[in-house]
Design a protein around this motif. Structure first.
Motif, short mmCIF file in Angstrom:
data_model
loop_
_atom_site.label_atom_id
_atom_site.label_comp_id
_atom_site.label_asym_id
_atom_site.label_seq_id
_atom_site.Cartn_x
_atom_site.Cartn_y
_atom_site.Cartn_z
N LEU A 30 -6.54 -18.29 -23.09
CA LEU A 30 -6.91 -17.06 -23.83
C LEU A 30 -7.81 -17.56 -24.28
CD1 LEU A 30 -7.74 -14.21 -23.58
CD2 LEU A 30 -5.90 -14.00 -25.23
N GLN A 31 -9.44 -18.09 -24.80
CA GLN A 31 -10.00 -18.22 -25.44
C GLN A 31 -10.28 -17.32 -26.21
OE1 GLN A 31 -10.98 -21.41 -26.03
NE2 GLN A 31 -11.11 -21.17 -27.86
N MET A 32 -9.47 -17.49 -27.73
CA MET A 32 -10.00 -16.53 -28.91
C MET A 32 -10.71 -16.97 -29.91
SD MET A 32 -6.15 -14.99 -29.08
CE MET A 32 -5.44 -17.03 -29.09
N ASN A 33 -11.63 -16.16 -29.64
CA ASN A 33 -13.14 -17.26 -30.46
C ASN A 33 -13.32 -15.55 -32.31
OD1 ASN A 33 -13.39 -19.39 -29.39
ND2 ASN A 33 -15.38 -18.09 -27.85
N SER A 34 -14.00 -15.77 -32.98
CA SER A 34 -14.20 -14.72 -34.07
C SER A 34 -12.82 -14.76 -34.57
CB SER A 34 -15.01 -14.06 -33.97
OG SER A 34 -16.63 -14.90 -32.85
N LEU A 35 -11.80 -14.98 -34.44
CA LEU A 35 -10.75 -13.99 -34.31
C LEU A 35 -10.59 -14.10 -36.10
CD1 LEU A 35 -8.51 -17.10 -33.22
CD2 LEU A 35 -8.12 -15.05 -32.71
N LYS A 36 -9.98 -12.56 -36.53
CA LYS A 36 -10.02 -11.39 -37.05
C LYS A 36 -8.51 -11.38 -37.16
CE LYS A 36 -13.48 -8.63 -35.15
NZ LYS A 36 -13.82 -7.70 -34.78
N PRO A 37 -7.80 -10.39 -38.42
CA PRO A 37 -6.51 -11.12 -39.18
C PRO A 37 -5.87 -9.60 -38.18
CG PRO A 37 -7.84 -11.16 -41.34
CD PRO A 37 -9.19 -10.55 -39.79
N GLU A 38 -6.41 -8.68 -37.63
CA GLU A 38 -5.76 -8.03 -36.95
C GLU A 38 -5.87 -8.55 -35.51
OE1 GLU A 38 -10.05 -6.15 -37.24
OE2 GLU A 38 -8.53 -7.63 -38.44
N ASP A 39 -5.73 -9.78 -35.07
CA ASP A 39 -4.89 -10.47 -33.34
C ASP A 39 -4.15 -11.15 -33.90
OD1 ASP A 39 -7.86 -10.01 -32.47
OD2 ASP A 39 -9.36 -11.74 -33.47
N THR A 40 -4.05 -10.92 -35.46
CA THR A 40 -2.66 -11.02 -35.54
C THR A 40 -1.20 -11.32 -34.52
OG1 THR A 40 -2.90 -12.15 -37.71
CG2 THR A 40 -0.71 -11.92 -36.79
N ALA A 41 -0.17 -11.84 -34.37
CA ALA A 41 0.71 -11.49 -32.83
C ALA A 41 1.40 -12.08 -32.50
CB ALA A 41 -0.14 -10.35 -32.13
N VAL A 42 2.02 -11.59 -32.32
CA VAL A 42 2.80 -12.67 -30.99
C VAL A 42 2.39 -12.52 -29.05
CG1 VAL A 42 4.95 -13.50 -29.57
CG2 VAL A 42 4.87 -12.83 -31.98
N TYR A 43 2.01 -13.09 -28.43
CA TYR A 43 0.90 -13.84 -27.34
C TYR A 43 1.94 -13.47 -26.45
CZ TYR A 43 -3.33 -12.26 -29.95
OH TYR A 43 -4.61 -11.51 -30.98
N TYR A 44 1.42 -12.90 -25.25
CA TYR A 44 2.61 -13.25 -24.28
C TYR A 44 2.05 -12.91 -22.63
CZ TYR A 44 6.55 -11.43 -26.97
OH TYR A 44 7.12 -11.26 -27.95
N CYS A 45 1.93 -13.97 -22.07
CA CYS A 45 2.05 -14.68 -21.00
C CYS A 45 2.74 -13.53 -19.63
CB CYS A 45 2.04 -16.25 -20.52
SG CYS A 45 1.35 -16.56 -18.73
N ASN A 46 1.88 -13.15 -18.86
CA ASN A 46 2.56 -11.95 -17.70
C ASN A 46 1.91 -12.35 -16.47
OD1 ASN A 46 2.16 -9.13 -16.19
ND2 ASN A 46 4.01 -9.59 -17.62
N ALA A 47 2.86 -12.24 -15.43
CA ALA A 47 1.78 -12.69 -14.01
C ALA A 47 2.80 -11.73 -13.14
CB ALA A 47 1.93 -14.33 -13.89
N ASP A 48 2.11 -12.06 -11.81
CA ASP A 48 2.52 -11.41 -10.31
C ASP A 48 3.02 -12.51 -9.32
OD1 ASP A 48 0.87 -8.43 -10.48
OD2 ASP A 48 2.84 -8.45 -11.54
#
Length: 121
Positions: free
Chosen positions: A80-98
């Motif tokens: 996950l390439q994240m650009n132009s990050l904002k404060p509201e992007d603050t979170a724990v990011y989880y990977c999920n897969a089938d």
């Protein structure tokens, strides 16, 4: 069994960029859809981006134009390439897969442990 391990989280300033990785390992036969979710403090977990087995992608409206999901099937990895990050992007990011496992030859859903992304000055 199958394990998903995220990496790449950290602290960045608003407007900055970060690249998350998620590696699937274990008794893998095939991987279908791969996804990134995130959960901010006090909020529900939300779907951020999806990558199908054919390579098509889908994004939450809040990240369209800023985030990009991609995958390397040979490495069983999604990014996950994240650009132009904002404060509201603050979170724990989880990977999920089938994932179809060679243990039981069934398609099952798996979660990673999460990686913290903090966007702050």
């Amino acid at each position: 069994q199958v394990q998903l391990v995220e990496s790449g989280g950290g602290l960045v300033q608003p407007g900055g960029s970060l690249r998350l990785s998620c590696v699937a390992s274990g008794s893998i036969v095939s991987i279908n859809a791969m996804r990134w979710y995130r959960q901010a403090p006090g909020k529900q977990r939300e779907l951020v981006a999806t990558s199908t087995e054919s390579g098509s992608t889908n994004y939450a409206d809040s990240v369209k134009g800023r985030f990009a999901i991609s995958r390397d099937n040979a490495k069983n990895t999604v990014y996950l390439q994240m650009n132009s990050l904002k404060p509201e992007d603050t979170a724990v990011y989880y990977c999920n897969a089938d994932v179809k496992s060679s243990v039981d030859w069934r398609l099952s859903n798996y979660w990673g442990q999460g990686t913290q992304v903090t966007v702050s000055s």
